[in-house]
Write a protein that holds these residues in place. Structure first.
Motif, PDB file in Angstrom:
ATOM      1  N   THR A 119      -3.878  -4.361  -3.208  1.00 19.23           N
ATOM      2  CA  THR A 119      -2.444  -4.468  -2.719  1.00 19.23           C
ATOM      3  C   THR A 119      -2.432  -5.836  -2.557  1.00 19.23           C
ATOM      4  O   THR A 119      -3.406  -6.986  -2.409  1.00 19.23           O
ATOM      5  CB  THR A 119      -2.390  -3.801  -1.563  1.00 19.23           C
ATOM      6  N   TRP A 155      -0.059  -0.444  -6.679  1.00 20.25           N
ATOM      7  CA  TRP A 155      -1.355  -0.812  -6.512  1.00 20.25           C
ATOM      8  C   TRP A 155      -1.657  -1.747  -8.126  1.00 20.25           C
ATOM      9  O   TRP A 155      -1.213  -1.441  -8.797  1.00 20.25           O
ATOM     10  CB  TRP A 155      -2.328   0.290  -6.569  1.00 20.25           C
ATOM     11  N   ASP A 205       0.852  -1.081   0.150  1.00 18.84           N
ATOM     12  CA  ASP A 205       0.076  -0.084  -0.113  1.00 18.84           C
ATOM     13  C   ASP A 205       0.811   1.241  -0.047  1.00 18.84           C
ATOM     14  O   ASP A 205       1.895   1.364   0.861  1.00 18.84           O
ATOM     15  CB  ASP A 205      -0.787   0.015   1.151  1.00 18.84           C
TER      16      ASP A 205
END
Length: 121
Positions: free
Chosen positions: A113, A59, A55
């Motif tokens: 993620t 992504w 994160d």
């Protein structure tokens, strides 16, 4: 370039355990007199490769996640992992479940993620 099979991976995806593997296996025991007995052998393959889309760093879009899920669903399949100038023959690490794990950034969102666990063969 970072690629798994025919799928191009984001350049920002990370290989977390790249420097955490030793190419040597060793076992040790002691005799009843206390003398150590050592066995050592080079490892040819079996290197764990854990890729992470963390994160705030990487992504994955829904199409990429679905492509990875489809690859992981193929029992015994071998894929070429290209990592810059290096290449490895890999399989998904189903012996250490889960081999893949993705979380959406927000509920009902198409950015993710996650972690992909592979093993060099």
């Amino acid at each position: 370039m970072k690629q798994l099979g025919d799928l191009t991976l984001p350049e920002s995806i990370q290989w977390n355990d790249r420097r955490a593997w030793s190419p040597v296996a060793m076992e040790a025991a002691r005799t009843l007199g206390g003398t150590p007995v050592l066995w050592s052998q080079p490892l040819i393959k079996g290197r764990p490769i854990t890729l992470e889309a963390a994160d705030g760093v990487t992504w994955l879009d829904q199409a990429t996640v679905m492509a990875i899920e489809a690859m992981a669903a193929q029992s015994g399949a071998v894929f070429l992992l290209i990592w810059g100038a290096e290449s490895y023959q890999v399989m998904f690490s189903h012996h250490e479940p889960p081999a893949i794990q993705f979380q959406p950034l927000w509920p009902h969102h198409d950015l993710y993620t996650g972690t992909i666990k592979l093993m060099e063969i």
